[in-house]
Structure formats: C-alpha cells, structure tokens
Design a protein around this motif. Structure first.
Motif, PDB file in Angstrom:
ATOM      1  N   VAL A  80       0.860  -1.180   0.000  1.00  0.00           N
ATOM      2  CA  VAL A  80       0.000   0.000   0.000  1.00  0.00           C
ATOM      3  C   VAL A  80       0.898   1.233   0.000  1.00  0.00           C
ATOM      4  O   VAL A  80       1.853   1.324   0.772  1.00  0.00           O
ATOM      5  N   ARG A  81       0.580   2.159  -0.870  1.00  0.00           N
ATOM      6  CA  ARG A  81       1.436   3.328  -1.042  1.00  0.00           C
ATOM      7  C   ARG A  81       1.485   4.205   0.202  1.00  0.00           C
ATOM      8  O   ARG A  81       0.463   4.427   0.854  1.00  0.00           O
ATOM      9  N   GLU A  82       2.663   4.690   0.505  1.00  0.00           N
ATOM     10  CA  GLU A  82       2.848   5.696   1.548  1.00  0.00           C
ATOM     11  C   GLU A  82       3.043   7.033   0.844  1.00  0.00           C
ATOM     12  O   GLU A  82       3.995   7.206   0.094  1.00  0.00           O
ATOM     13  N   THR A  83       2.127   7.952   1.065  1.00  0.00           N
ATOM     14  CA  THR A  83       2.159   9.213   0.329  1.00  0.00           C
ATOM     15  C   THR A  83       3.033  10.248   1.024  1.00  0.00           C
ATOM     16  O   THR A  83       3.590  10.006   2.101  1.00  0.00           O
ATOM     17  N   SER A  84       3.147  11.405   0.416  1.00  0.00           N
ATOM     18  CA  SER A  84       3.949  12.497   0.975  1.00  0.00           C
ATOM     19  C   SER A  84       3.263  13.817   0.649  1.00  0.00           C
ATOM     20  O   SER A  84       2.377  13.885  -0.208  1.00  0.00           O
ATOM     21  N   THR A  85       3.686  14.866   1.313  1.00  0.00           N
ATOM     22  CA  THR A  85       3.113  16.187   1.061  1.00  0.00           C
ATOM     23  C   THR A  85       3.336  16.600  -0.387  1.00  0.00           C
ATOM     24  O   THR A  85       2.440  17.146  -1.038  1.00  0.00           O
ATOM     25  N   GLN A  86       4.536  16.337  -0.903  1.00  0.00           N
ATOM     26  CA  GLN A  86       4.836  16.705  -2.290  1.00  0.00           C
ATOM     27  C   GLN A  86       3.962  15.935  -3.271  1.00  0.00           C
ATOM     28  O   GLN A  86       3.467  16.494  -4.254  1.00  0.00           O
ATOM     29  N   ALA A  87       3.755  14.651  -3.002  1.00  0.00           N
ATOM     30  CA  ALA A  87       2.917  13.831  -3.880  1.00  0.00           C
ATOM     31  C   ALA A  87       1.482  14.353  -3.902  1.00  0.00           C
ATOM     32  O   ALA A  87       0.825  14.359  -4.949  1.00  0.00           O
ATOM     33  N   LEU A  88       0.992  14.791  -2.744  1.00  0.00           N
ATOM     34  CA  LEU A  88      -0.360  15.334  -2.674  1.00  0.00           C
ATOM     35  C   LEU A  88      -0.457  16.651  -3.443  1.00  0.00           C
ATOM     36  O   LEU A  88      -1.437  16.901  -4.149  1.00  0.00           O
ATOM     37  N   ASN A  89       0.562  17.496  -3.329  1.00  0.00           N
ATOM     38  CA  ASN A  89       0.580  18.742  -4.090  1.00  0.00           C
ATOM     39  C   ASN A  89       0.562  18.465  -5.594  1.00  0.00           C
ATOM     40  O   ASN A  89      -0.166  19.117  -6.351  1.00  0.00           O
ATOM     41  N   ASP A  90       1.344  17.502  -6.015  1.00  0.00           N
ATOM     42  CA  ASP A  90       1.395  17.129  -7.433  1.00  0.00           C
ATOM     43  C   ASP A  90       0.038  16.625  -7.912  1.00  0.00           C
ATOM     44  O   ASP A  90      -0.393  16.932  -9.028  1.00  0.00           O
ATOM     45  N   LEU A  91      -0.611  15.857  -7.066  1.00  0.00           N
ATOM     46  CA  LEU A  91      -1.914  15.288  -7.405  1.00  0.00           C
ATOM     47  C   LEU A  91      -2.944  16.386  -7.657  1.00  0.00           C
ATOM     48  O   LEU A  91      -3.656  16.377  -8.671  1.00  0.00           O
ATOM     49  N   TYR A  92      -3.029  17.333  -6.743  1.00  0.00           N
ATOM     50  CA  TYR A  92      -4.018  18.402  -6.889  1.00  0.00           C
ATOM     51  C   TYR A  92      -3.657  19.358  -8.022  1.00  0.00           C
ATOM     52  O   TYR A  92      -4.542  19.924  -8.676  1.00  0.00           O
ATOM     53  N   GLU A  93      -2.381  19.528  -8.287  1.00  0.00           N
ATOM     54  CA  GLU A  93      -1.954  20.355  -9.412  1.00  0.00           C
ATOM     55  C   GLU A  93      -2.439  19.739 -10.729  1.00  0.00           C
ATOM     56  O   GLU A  93      -2.918  20.448 -11.628  1.00  0.00           O
TER      57      GLU A  93
END
Length: 234
Positions: A80-93
């Motif tokens: 199961v993926r462990e996410t990060s703040t940067q990954a979340l920013n990229d997702l919403y971008e």
C-alpha cells in the motif's frame, strides 16, 4: 438413448469483470484504512479470503498500481502506497489542469446537460450531509461531481486521467480523516463553479475551479503534514 446435457442460465464469469471487482474491494480497503499505508498486499491471503485464484488478485494489484494506491517492490510484491506532502501537491496540481480544461470544453461546446448533472450532484452532496453520512460516502459524492465534469466534457481522455487519480484523491482525504467540520461546506464549495458555468463565464469558471481545488489542496497537505509530524513525534 443418451440424454442431452442439462443447461443452466448461468453466464460464464468474465475475467476482466472479476479483476475489476477484486480491484474495487482492495481499493475500498485501502481508502478506508483496512489496509494501512506501507502494508504488504499478500496475493495468497487476499485470494484465499475472496475465494479466487491469485491471478486476478495480481492483475487487480496492477490496476491499483496504475491508480497510485499501491507500489511494486522487486522480489517483495505489492505494498500500500505511503504518500507524501509533495505527492499530494502534485496530485491536486494535475487535477486543476484537467478539470479546468474539461470545464472549458463544456462551455465551448454548450454542453448544458453536463451543467445540469453537476447542479444535481450538488443537491446529492447536500442530501449526504443532511443524512450525516460517513466520511467515505461524502468523499465519494464529492468526487462524483468532478467525475461528471470530466465525463461530460466530451473528451474521454479527461475522464481516463481522472479515473487514474480519483482513488488516490479519496485515499489522501481519508488518511487525514476530514476536510471540513461542517459537511454542508463540501457541497457549498462547488456552487460557485456551477453558477459561473450557468453564466457561460469561462474565466470565472476556471477561477472558481482553481480556487475550489486549491483550497482542498491546502487543507489536505496541511492536515497531512500535521498528522505526519504528530506521528513522528510520538
């Protein structure tokens, strides 16, 4: 005289359909936290619990890998993926890019039926809030609004990309546990988008979408950062 073989009304199981059903079950388990970030996705255990062979579980895991919910580690399997703040920013971008493009296409081609569906989905969001539905139901209703926008744009590529990141978006919100204290706020934040689309105002529509997704981006990343720092401090 030999009897002819007895026939039934059963239809052969569709392999692709089976894989999708397994993927949906696993996706729900990840989004709701039954399978925690970093947990190993054991093909044999899942196959045994679902009463299927390992092959469709493996194929389902590949689908979840494409949607960003799991990662594959060589010689170790799926996790199961462990996410990060940067990954979340990229997702919403990414969401801002595809959803504003979808909205522009709706307005350009005068797809008023799409706007009607979006308006109806806001009513659904208010109904879900009034019923005191659980967080997952609220998030799914929220994501359906954005899915309808992409699906109703007339460009299937927008929907294809959205579907790839929808589960990851749901996962990010479920990890932090909430977006707004008042569930009706979720519904209300979509209203400026539809109002601008009703007026045919492309600039205002794009501004409303960017604001809506941008606010969610800030809330999710801030709460995720706080959650991560709190966990590391224990």
């Amino acid at each position: 005289m030999a009897k002819s073989p007895q026939t039934t009304s059963f239809q052969p199981l569709d392999r692709e359909g089976l894989v999708q059903r397994v993927a949906t079950l696993l996706s729900k388990a990840i989004v709701t936290g039954q399978l925690a970030p970093g947990a190993r996705l054991s093909e044999s255990v899942v196959a045994r619990e679902l009463g299927v062979s390992r092959a469709p579980v493996r194929e389902a895991a590949r689908l979840l890998e494409n949607s960003g919910l799991v990662t594959y580690r060589a010689n170790r399997g799926f996790f199961v993926r462990e996410t990060s703040t940067q990954a979340l920013n990229d997702l919403y971008e990414l969401r801002m890019v595809i959803e504003t493009a979808a909205a522009q296409r709706v307005l350009k081609h005068g797809l008023t039926e799409t706007i009607d569906r979006l308006s109806a989905q806001i009513d659904v969001l208010h109904e879900v809030a009034a019923q005191g539905a659980d967080m997952l139901t609220q998030v799914e209703a929220d994501m359906e609004f954005h899915r309808l926008l992409c699906a109703g744009s007339g460009n299937p590529k927008f929907l294809h990309v959205f579907e790839q990141i929808a589960a990851e978006t749901e996962f990010s919100i479920m990890v932090i546990g909430r977006l707004y204290d008042n569930p009706h706020k979720i519904a209300e934040t979509h209203e400026p988008i539809v109002n601008a689309m009703r007026r045919g105002d492309e600039a205002a529509t794009c501004d409303a979408l960017r604001y809506h997704i941008g606010v969610a981006q800030k809330l999710v990343t801030r709460q995720f950062r706080d959650l991560t720092e709190s966990s590391s401090g224990n």
